[in-house]
Design a protein around this motif. Structure first.
Motif, short mmCIF file in Angstrom:
data_model
loop_
_atom_site.label_atom_id
_atom_site.label_comp_id
_atom_site.label_asym_id
_atom_site.label_seq_id
_atom_site.Cartn_x
_atom_site.Cartn_y
_atom_site.Cartn_z
N GLY A 49 0.79 -1.32 0.05
CA GLY A 49 0.00 -0.02 0.02
C GLY A 49 1.04 1.20 -0.17
N ALA A 50 0.10 2.39 -0.02
CA ALA A 50 0.95 3.50 -0.06
C ALA A 50 1.46 3.85 1.19
CB ALA A 50 0.03 4.82 -0.34
N ALA A 51 2.70 4.80 1.32
CA ALA A 51 3.16 5.16 2.50
C ALA A 51 3.55 6.87 2.30
CB ALA A 51 4.51 4.44 2.66
N VAL A 52 3.53 7.29 3.61
CA VAL A 52 4.06 8.82 3.65
C VAL A 52 5.06 8.80 4.63
CG1 VAL A 52 3.20 11.16 4.46
CG2 VAL A 52 1.74 9.54 3.11
N SER A 53 5.97 9.46 4.44
CA SER A 53 7.01 9.64 5.26
C SER A 53 7.84 11.02 5.40
CB SER A 53 8.40 8.68 4.80
OG SER A 53 8.67 9.17 3.51
N GLY A 54 8.70 11.21 6.49
CA GLY A 54 9.27 12.55 6.46
C GLY A 54 10.52 12.28 7.54
N GLY A 55 11.23 13.18 7.50
CA GLY A 55 12.49 13.17 8.42
C GLY A 55 13.21 14.36 8.75
N LEU A 56 14.01 14.63 9.78
CA LEU A 56 14.88 15.83 9.99
C LEU A 56 16.08 15.34 10.01
CD1 LEU A 56 12.91 17.24 12.80
CD2 LEU A 56 13.09 18.45 10.63
N ASP A 57 17.29 16.22 9.79
CA ASP A 57 18.33 15.72 9.53
C ASP A 57 19.38 17.06 10.13
OD1 ASP A 57 19.04 13.10 8.14
OD2 ASP A 57 17.51 14.09 7.23
N TYR A 58 20.50 17.01 10.94
CA TYR A 58 21.51 17.77 11.32
C TYR A 58 22.80 17.31 10.76
CZ TYR A 58 25.07 20.13 13.89
OH TYR A 58 26.04 21.03 14.14
N ASP A 59 23.53 18.34 10.10
CA ASP A 59 24.84 18.17 9.47
C ASP A 59 25.79 18.86 10.02
OD1 ASP A 59 27.11 17.84 7.83
OD2 ASP A 59 26.06 18.01 5.96
N GLY A 61 28.53 19.86 9.28
CA GLY A 61 29.35 20.47 8.17
C GLY A 61 30.88 19.95 8.32
N LYS A 62 31.19 19.14 9.16
CA LYS A 62 32.53 18.63 9.64
C LYS A 62 32.56 17.18 9.74
CE LYS A 62 33.85 22.81 12.24
NZ LYS A 62 34.42 23.25 13.46
N GLY A 63 31.65 16.73 8.91
CA GLY A 63 31.25 15.03 9.03
C GLY A 63 30.27 14.45 9.68
N PHE A 64 30.35 14.96 10.88
CA PHE A 64 29.22 14.43 11.92
C PHE A 64 27.79 14.76 11.48
CE2 PHE A 64 26.37 14.80 15.49
CZ PHE A 64 26.36 13.37 15.69
N TYR A 65 26.90 13.77 11.58
CA TYR A 65 25.35 13.91 11.17
C TYR A 65 24.43 13.18 11.99
CZ TYR A 65 25.72 9.65 8.75
OH TYR A 65 25.88 8.27 8.35
N ILE A 66 23.38 13.61 12.34
CA ILE A 66 22.30 12.83 12.92
C ILE A 66 21.09 13.07 12.46
CG2 ILE A 66 21.97 14.71 14.86
CD1 ILE A 66 21.79 12.45 16.75
N GLY A 67 20.08 12.03 12.51
CA GLY A 67 18.62 12.22 11.79
C GLY A 67 17.93 11.11 12.44
N THR A 68 16.53 11.67 11.96
CA THR A 68 15.45 11.04 12.37
C THR A 68 14.40 10.84 11.13
OG1 THR A 68 13.57 10.19 13.92
CG2 THR A 68 14.08 12.61 13.45
#
Length: 228
Positions: A49-59, A61-68
């Motif tokens: 079936g259909a899916a709706v998704s979304g997320g947030l990301d922090y970068d 700028g020096k290589g490290f990132y985190i997200g959901t």
């Protein structure tokens, strides 16, 4: 403290600080998408079936990132849950024309009747059009009846075609005791994919060599990205 409540608290705390950090360094972005089907390693996560998704990301700028990232899911009778919530963090960069990415992702299903969460460590290397990635299971659901063993190896390629379009090719192999528990078949299988993307719109085909799910399936999705 309840593990699922702790996960929500961690996400809220991390992105509160990420937004503050972004004011002085790095950036915060968001994404939303709608798809006719949600596939993960060649297998539908939304009961076709259909899916709706979304997320947030922090970068940083020096290589490290985190997200959901979150999406609705439907596993049918296999599990009573309505959505997936992922939390991930890692470090990426480039060295001598090679791109690399190391990180961890936790797949959570907060409204599931039982504990079906799991986590993976991942590492990837990219060169020109090609990326190879290895993901290894580190934690599995508490009610797992088999060993916590799953390895996923994938090769992806992306080529510019036509005008501002991208052709994506994918091949992956899942292996381990957990794969047998999830699929009810062998302890390994292959999945394949091809996609064409332009301006946020993607048309794709996926296939596996599983006996119960070996048809070629098509999907269409549309995604938007925002800088916050």
């Amino acid at each position: 403290m309840n593990n699922k409540y702790s996960l929500f608290c961690a996400i809220s705390l991390l992105f509160t600080h990420a937004q503050a950090f972004a004011d002085s360094a790095g950036s915060v972005s968001a994404n939303v998408a709608a798809s006719s089907n949600y596939f993960w390693r060649g297998i539908t996560q939304s009961d076709d079936g259909a899916a709706v998704s979304g997320g947030l990301d922090y970068d940083s700028g020096k290589g490290f990132y985190i997200g959901t990232w979150a999406s609705n899911v439907d596993f049918g009778d296999a599990a009573s849950t309505s959505y997936e919530l992922d939390l991930y963090a890692g470090f990426s960069g480039e060295y001598n024309q090679l791109s690399y990415d190391l990180g961890y992702i936790h797949y959570a299903y907060p409204d599931a009747a039982g504990d079906i969460d799991f986590g993976e460590l991942y590492a990837s290397l990219g060169w020109q059009f090609f990326t190879v990635k290895l993901s290894h299971l580190t934690t599995a659901q508490d009610d797992s009846t088999s060993e916590e063993d799953m390895l996923y190896l994938e090769l992806n390629a992306a080529f510019a075609v036509f005008s501002e379009s991208e052709l994506g090719l994918h091949i992956g192999r899942s292996s381990g005791d957990t794969v047998m528990e999830w699929t009810g078949e062998d302890d390994s299988y292959m999945d394949y994919g091809v996609s064409l993307s332009t301006g946020g719109l993607t048309l794709g085909l996926v296939k596996t060599d599983l006996d119960a799910d070996d048809d070629i399936k098509a999907y269409v999705s549309y995604a938007l990205d925002f800088t916050l």
